[in-house]
Design an enzyme around this catalytic site. Structure first.
Site, PDB file in Angstrom:
ATOM      1  N   CYS A  25      78.443  81.365  17.848  1.00 34.34           N
ATOM      2  CA  CYS A  25      77.429  80.880  18.791  1.00 34.34           C
ATOM      3  C   CYS A  25      77.984  80.614  20.184  1.00 34.34           C
ATOM      4  O   CYS A  25      77.243  80.232  21.086  1.00 34.34           O
ATOM      5  CB  CYS A  25      76.722  79.647  18.247  1.00 34.34           C
ATOM      6  N   HIS A  75      61.451  83.315  26.308  1.00 35.26           N
ATOM      7  CA  HIS A  75      62.164  84.439  26.918  1.00 35.26           C
ATOM      8  C   HIS A  75      63.065  84.003  28.072  1.00 35.26           C
ATOM      9  O   HIS A  75      63.240  84.722  29.049  1.00 35.26           O
ATOM     10  CB  HIS A  75      61.194  85.556  27.329  1.00 35.26           C
ATOM     11  N   GLU A 136      65.443  76.845  14.149  1.00 32.88           N
ATOM     12  CA  GLU A 136      66.217  77.863  14.856  1.00 32.88           C
ATOM     13  C   GLU A 136      66.268  79.167  14.067  1.00 32.88           C
ATOM     14  O   GLU A 136      66.205  80.251  14.647  1.00 32.88           O
ATOM     15  CB  GLU A 136      67.629  77.319  15.084  1.00 32.88           C
TER      16      GLU A 136
END
Length: 150
Positions: A25, A75, A136
């Site tokens: 990550c 986005h 998530e």
């Protein structure tokens, strides 16, 4: 009158990277987030009110969450502005990308806390934010509860 919890669910796509993290990550990547927003209050008892019987109109809750969270984070790519990721953020912005710089490591835990503060400020006085669940992935989520944060 009874207190009733009302929940509305939202989804949005957001990218992020965890600066200094020791796993995958640390790389820029994205998630299809699901956000469940639960508020608590008493249904309106005034029979002349067009929202009679509602704690809050789902469309009113939707407006708040869309304006504060979904429309902002959908986005977008989120970076901690207190890291060298600001250089990458500047490059992406220069290329027309939607970038959000925050004062925290953009983990689900920190994002859900940020979202709670934003939503609480917009709710009518009689309505309290009960909880948020920020999912998530299909198997990973962070939850925020008002009762844990009083």
């Amino acid at each position: 009158m009874s207190n009733i919890r009302i929940t509305k669910q939202f989804s949005f796509e957001t990218g992020h990277a965890l600066y200094g993290y020791d796993g995958k990550c640390k790389n820029v990547h994205g998630h299809s987030y699901k956000l469940s927003v639960t508020v608590i209050g008493q249904p309106i008892t005034d029979t002349s009110n067009v929202k009679f019987g509602m704690v809050i109109d789902f469309s009113d809750l939707k407006k708040i969450v869309k304006e504060e969270i979904v429309d902002v984070f959908d986005h977008a790519t989120v970076f901690n502005k207190n890291t060298p990721h600001v250089d990458l953020a500047a490059e992406l912005k220069n290329r027309g990308h939607h970038v959000i710089l925050v004062n925290y490591q953009p983990t689900s835990e920190n994002m859900v806390t940020d979202f709670a503060e934003k939503i609480k400020k917009r709710l009518p006085a009689a309505i309290k934010l009960h909880s948020l669940k920020l999912q998530e992935t299909d198997t990973s989520f962070a939850e925020w509860y008002a009762s844990d944060n009083e």
